[in-house]
Design an enzyme around this catalytic site. Structure first.
Site, PDB file in Angstrom:
ATOM      1  N   ARG A   1      12.495 -33.942  16.254  1.00  0.00           N
ATOM      2  CA  ARG A   1      11.537 -34.727  16.562  1.00  0.00           C
ATOM      3  C   ARG A   1      11.555 -34.506  17.547  1.00  0.00           C
ATOM      4  O   ARG A   1      12.607 -35.530  18.469  1.00  0.00           O
ATOM      5  CB  ARG A   1      12.707 -35.452  14.950  1.00  0.00           C
ATOM      6  CG  ARG A   1      11.540 -36.996  15.718  1.00  0.00           C
ATOM      7  CD  ARG A   1       9.850 -36.965  14.546  1.00  0.00           C
ATOM      8  NE  ARG A   1       9.423 -38.145  14.589  1.00  0.00           N
ATOM      9  CZ  ARG A   1       9.644 -39.222  13.811  1.00  0.00           C
ATOM     10  NH1 ARG A   1      10.432 -38.603  12.875  1.00  0.00           N
ATOM     11  NH2 ARG A   1       9.286 -40.431  13.950  1.00  0.00           N
TER      12      ARG A   1
ATOM     13  N   ARG B   1       4.111 -35.435  13.287  1.00  0.00           N
ATOM     14  CA  ARG B   1       5.691 -34.974  13.854  1.00  0.00           C
ATOM     15  C   ARG B   1       5.757 -33.895  13.446  1.00  0.00           C
ATOM     16  O   ARG B   1       5.892 -33.075  12.361  1.00  0.00           O
ATOM     17  CB  ARG B   1       5.971 -35.914  13.221  1.00  0.00           C
ATOM     18  CG  ARG B   1       6.710 -36.190  12.270  1.00  0.00           C
ATOM     19  CD  ARG B   1       5.302 -36.726  11.213  1.00  0.00           C
ATOM     20  NE  ARG B   1       5.055 -37.989  12.376  1.00  0.00           N
ATOM     21  CZ  ARG B   1       5.162 -38.613  12.150  1.00  0.00           C
ATOM     22  NH1 ARG B   1       6.443 -39.854  11.858  1.00  0.00           N
ATOM     23  NH2 ARG B   1       5.153 -39.983  12.983  1.00  0.00           N
TER      24      ARG B   1
ATOM     25  N   ASP C   1       9.996 -36.042   9.744  1.00  0.00           N
ATOM     26  CA  ASP C   1      10.056 -37.620   9.575  1.00  0.00           C
ATOM     27  C   ASP C   1      11.056 -37.100   8.041  1.00  0.00           C
ATOM     28  O   ASP C   1      10.554 -37.050   6.998  1.00  0.00           O
ATOM     29  CB  ASP C   1       8.515 -37.966   9.255  1.00  0.00           C
ATOM     30  CG  ASP C   1       8.767 -39.766   9.302  1.00  0.00           C
ATOM     31  OD1 ASP C   1       9.575 -39.801   9.966  1.00  0.00           O
ATOM     32  OD2 ASP C   1       8.021 -40.364   8.729  1.00  0.00           O
TER      33      ASP C   1
ATOM     34  N   ASP D   1      12.157 -40.037   5.448  1.00  0.00           N
ATOM     35  CA  ASP D   1      12.006 -41.657   5.403  1.00  0.00           C
ATOM     36  C   ASP D   1      13.262 -42.274   4.275  1.00  0.00           C
ATOM     37  O   ASP D   1      12.719 -42.026   3.681  1.00  0.00           O
ATOM     38  CB  ASP D   1      10.989 -42.446   4.790  1.00  0.00           C
ATOM     39  CG  ASP D   1       9.705 -42.274   6.500  1.00  0.00           C
ATOM     40  OD1 ASP D   1      10.245 -42.434   7.765  1.00  0.00           O
ATOM     41  OD2 ASP D   1       8.345 -42.071   6.154  1.00  0.00           O
TER      42      ASP D   1
HETATM   43  N1  ROI Z   1      -0.061 -38.718   6.436  1.00  0.00           N
HETATM   44  C1  ROI Z   1       0.749 -37.901   5.398  1.00  0.00           C
HETATM   45  N2  ROI Z   1      -0.656 -37.360   4.343  1.00  0.00           N
HETATM   46  N3  ROI Z   1       2.308 -37.831   5.408  1.00  0.00           N
HETATM   47  C2  ROI Z   1       2.884 -38.573   6.316  1.00  0.00           C
HETATM   48  O1  ROI Z   1       3.492 -38.038   5.302  1.00  0.00           O
HETATM   49  C3  ROI Z   1       2.325 -38.589   6.917  1.00  0.00           C
HETATM   50  N4  ROI Z   1       3.639 -39.614   8.085  1.00  0.00           N
HETATM   51  C4  ROI Z   1       2.573 -40.745   8.574  1.00  0.00           C
HETATM   52  C5  ROI Z   1       1.540 -40.835   8.730  1.00  0.00           C
HETATM   53  C6  ROI Z   1       1.125 -40.528  10.565  1.00  0.00           C
HETATM   54  C7  ROI Z   1       1.371 -42.796   8.309  1.00  0.00           C
HETATM   55  N5  ROI Z   1       0.625 -40.052   7.822  1.00  0.00           N
HETATM   56  C8  ROI Z   1       0.972 -39.309   7.133  1.00  0.00           C
HETATM   57  O2  ROI Z   1       4.185 -41.515   9.060  1.00  0.00           O
END
Ligand code: ROI
Length: 158
Positions: A83, A92, A95, A97
């Site tokens: 990352r 990225r 990610d 979360d």
């Molecule tokens: N958009 C989508 N479709 N999926 C994501 O995981 C995702 N993650 C983000 C941002 C850039 C907000 N947009 C995203 O961090």
């Protein structure tokens, strides 16, 4: 054990392989058990940004790790998978979360739970619904009502 939900997203390289690798790493976390994983979904980047499509999924994890210890572990997995923390909302490789930690509400400098953006993100709510259709947030909002009120997004199977 506390039931947690973790959102996974990636949109660089072989995004689905990034998610599979991250799920394998989640399954190896100490003091934790990977309980379930959603399908992998394909979703266009939020807010019409010029980026590749994302691969998104949600995992259910039972853990005795404290919230910040779990956050550290998630960031370690992100870092192990290359990352790059560049600009906010940039593309990225991976990610992770922390969406929910049991029914706790957490407000710390490093960590806000429930995750602040989840109610607007079909790419989080739909895979979460797949795992836990009866779920409600700590404030009492049901997942199904969040989904019904969430902006529509084209989500397909990866
Ligand atoms: N958009 C989508 N479709 N999926 C994501 O995981 C995702 N993650 C983000 C941002 C850039 C907000 N947009 C995203 O961090």
């Amino acid at each position: 054990m506390v039931r947690c939900y973790i959102a996974l997203g990636a949109n660089l390289g072989a995004a689905n392989e990034q998610l599979e690798q991250a799920l394998a790493a989640l399954a190896q976390l100490p003091h934790s058990r990977l309980v379930a994983q959603s399908q992998l979904y394909r979703s266009p980047p939020m807010a019409g940004m010029q980026q590749p499509d994302y691969c998104n999924a949600v995992a259910a994890l039972d853990t005795t790790l404290a919230p910040l210890a779990l956050l550290d572990a998630l960031q370690q997995i992100e870092n192990q998978q290359g990352r790059q923390r560049s600009e906010r909302w940039g593309a990225r490789t991976l990610d992770l979360d922390l969406l929910l930690y049991g029914d706790q509400q957490i407000t710390e400098p490093r960590l806000t739970v429930p995750h602040y953006g989840m109610a607007e993100r079909a790419f989080v709510l739909l895979p979460l619904f797949e795992l836990a259709p009866q779920l409600s947030l700590p404030n009492g909002d049901s997942l199904i009502s969040l989904l019904a009120n969430c902006p529509a997004q084209p989500l397909t199977r990866w």
